[in-house]
Design a protein around this motif. Sequence first.
Motif, mmCIF file in Angstrom:
data_model
loop_
_atom_site.group_PDB
_atom_site.id
_atom_site.type_symbol
_atom_site.label_atom_id
_atom_site.label_comp_id
_atom_site.label_asym_id
_atom_site.label_seq_id
_atom_site.Cartn_x
_atom_site.Cartn_y
_atom_site.Cartn_z
ATOM 1 N N PHE A 179 0.802 -1.251 -0.263
ATOM 2 C CA PHE A 179 0.164 -0.103 -0.018
ATOM 3 C C PHE A 179 1.018 1.432 -0.021
ATOM 4 C CE2 PHE A 179 -3.259 -2.503 2.505
ATOM 5 C CZ PHE A 179 -3.786 -3.154 1.617
ATOM 6 N N LEU A 180 1.923 1.081 0.900
ATOM 7 C CA LEU A 180 2.759 2.532 1.001
ATOM 8 C C LEU A 180 3.370 2.401 -0.336
ATOM 9 C CD1 LEU A 180 4.338 1.889 4.586
ATOM 10 C CD2 LEU A 180 2.722 3.859 3.893
ATOM 11 N N ALA A 181 3.993 1.569 -1.037
ATOM 12 C CA ALA A 181 4.691 1.700 -2.306
ATOM 13 C C ALA A 181 3.679 2.292 -3.292
ATOM 14 C CB ALA A 181 5.029 0.151 -2.896
ATOM 15 N N LEU A 182 2.630 1.788 -3.207
ATOM 16 C CA LEU A 182 1.762 2.182 -4.115
ATOM 17 C C LEU A 182 1.287 3.603 -4.116
ATOM 18 C CD1 LEU A 182 -0.592 0.938 -6.432
ATOM 19 C CD2 LEU A 182 -2.232 1.230 -4.985
ATOM 20 N N ILE A 183 0.863 4.039 -2.888
ATOM 21 C CA ILE A 183 0.560 5.758 -2.813
ATOM 22 C C ILE A 183 1.728 6.548 -2.955
ATOM 23 C CG2 ILE A 183 -1.693 4.975 -1.454
ATOM 24 C CD1 ILE A 183 0.223 6.214 0.812
ATOM 25 N N ASN A 184 3.089 6.128 -2.590
ATOM 26 C CA ASN A 184 4.122 6.865 -2.393
ATOM 27 C C ASN A 184 4.825 7.063 -3.937
ATOM 28 O OD1 ASN A 184 5.473 6.152 0.825
ATOM 29 N ND2 ASN A 184 3.924 7.550 0.179
ATOM 30 N N SER A 185 4.591 6.004 -4.650
ATOM 31 C CA SER A 185 5.057 6.058 -6.224
ATOM 32 C C SER A 185 3.979 6.804 -6.893
ATOM 33 C CB SER A 185 4.968 4.587 -6.863
ATOM 34 O OG SER A 185 5.414 4.410 -8.106
ATOM 35 N N TYR A 186 2.823 6.726 -6.777
ATOM 36 C CA TYR A 186 1.892 7.395 -7.693
ATOM 37 C C TYR A 186 1.403 8.672 -7.060
ATOM 38 C CZ TYR A 186 1.880 3.790 -10.784
ATOM 39 O OH TYR A 186 2.441 2.543 -11.521
#
Length: 616
Positions: A179-186
């Motif tokens: 989840f963190l990877a998704l939101i911090n990437s996009y």
Amino acid sequence: MQVLWHFRKDLRCVRVIASKLDTKELSKQVVDLFLLSSEEQGQKTVLLLLDIQENTNDNLQIKNSLRKNLNEEIHQRDITTNTPVVIIFNCSSAYCLTTAEATADVKLKMELSPHEKQRFEQKKKELKKKHKETSQEFHAFNIMQGGFKKEDAEKVITEEMINHVKNHKESSSTRLLSFLALINSYVPGSHLSKLFCQEFMDQTEQPTDEEKPTLETIMKPFMDLIVIFSKEEQEANCIRLAHPMIADACLKLFTESKLTRFDIAKDFLNSLVKGKESNYVRICNNMLVRRLQTEQGKQTFSRLILDIINERENNANQCICLLELASDLFSTDPVYPQTLARLFYIKVKEDNKYEEARKWATLAIKRDPKNSHIRDTLGQVHKNHLLNETKKQHSDINMYLAIAQSAIKAFKDEEEAAEGESEDDTGFSNRGLFGFLQSGEPCEKAEDLQARLQELWATEAEGRRPEFYLLMLLLFWPEEAQPAIANPPDLEKCVQNMNQSYKNKYQKYLRSRYLVPLFFFGNGNGLQRLIHSSKLDEMYLELLSEGHEKAEVECLQRISGKVEDDKVFVVIKAQQIQVTPHNRASVCKPGLVSFYLGFNIRGPVAYNIRYEDNFK
């Protein structure tokens, strides 16, 4: 914000946070602040940070309106100074940067200058001396010092982390990291509530007789990548990854472990967003809806949607699934059904795609019936359906007419909504008129439209809207290479009537707002030469709005004209038609000129005026 803090003693620093600004009032306050002085301090330049990065559609429009009102305010107060009154910082995402060479803007990039590299190298030595081996854990600093290289971000993911993800895909720790990877990437700069993350883990971890483990304990395999920080006077209440490039590296790890972006996004919506929707409005909108501006123009969908589509062929169904889920969660927000409608008619290949697109566009309108931009999507669905049908071999004229009538009605409804929108808007929605022109073109010849308009023009009715006169100008504007039209309307009178109609219909709403260009004349003939402003790259719009006389916009044609008595005229086929200079300061003497011809809701406008004798 760091720049503002650094200059707080030398300049008057201001940050404005808003998606819609009253630029006239802001201009007054900026000038008041500049003129503010005391015995200890004289006049100081205002350093203004415009924090409007989440509203890229209006970014250029707000910037132009603010410049216009600042110039007027400075002129009205008769300010003469060698000190700059204001310096404007305009924040944009790194993905929205356009070429800087031809504009007056300064673009800040993820790139270190030689001097900055030296300073970072020195700082690295100091950190290593002070913190020894633990200095390797300063990931954000190390990525910056190394020049923002992907490999530096990927190095921080250890073999232990990789094995944990592959062997424990369903664990709460792996899911939260995803989840963190998704939101911090996009959505760079975003974070999650530590409390909500703890609740998520409490629900997913197996219950035991022992005390519930803390977030830090469960996330131990990945804590080296995570930052827990404070916001709004609450202690250590936010959680994110150390750097957006680390988020990208983590997403790469997940996709290599057969956990796709679609899988993660769907899990995120179901597990964290559901039931707490009000806390995730911004993140979900930016991730699923927001279309970024690039050098090639505005992207068709959000980065996440495009990345999912491009992962495999026929991945549009996964995007439909995500957007339908988001539409259910945010059940009053029109942007999700609007995006679904666009996705169906642009990306889906099935035969029923236009019917599905119409269904979602209608739902979006139901959620926000007064929004002209939302209404525009239904018209675009019908227009694209019509254009698609005209490419086929059959010739069912009744079908063409039915679709065209639906499109024209949708665009007319959009125009009515645009007229009734808030007077605080900085612009005027005009896509309905453009859609009307495009929808009418396949089923009715330009000559027929001209004939109808000539009949209406002959009646000389009172109280006509500016849109009528705009249509007259676009269809009857003379062309050098085309034969003259029989009994053409008096375009000079048409320009005068349009200006007066604007004053009667819209001036009270738009007041001193910057009037955005609606159309430009391109290099084609007839209706093909009309280019809607939305079809131009952001860089070209900046070149046109900033008025550089040397600027070249390849897709537009330069129009010949002249300046006489401080007025600008188009000169074509023995006609002289007065046009408004976009930048009045560029009209400095009589002479032959050329310019790009645009049209706003008040009339024809000359952009980037160039005196021909300066370029011989």
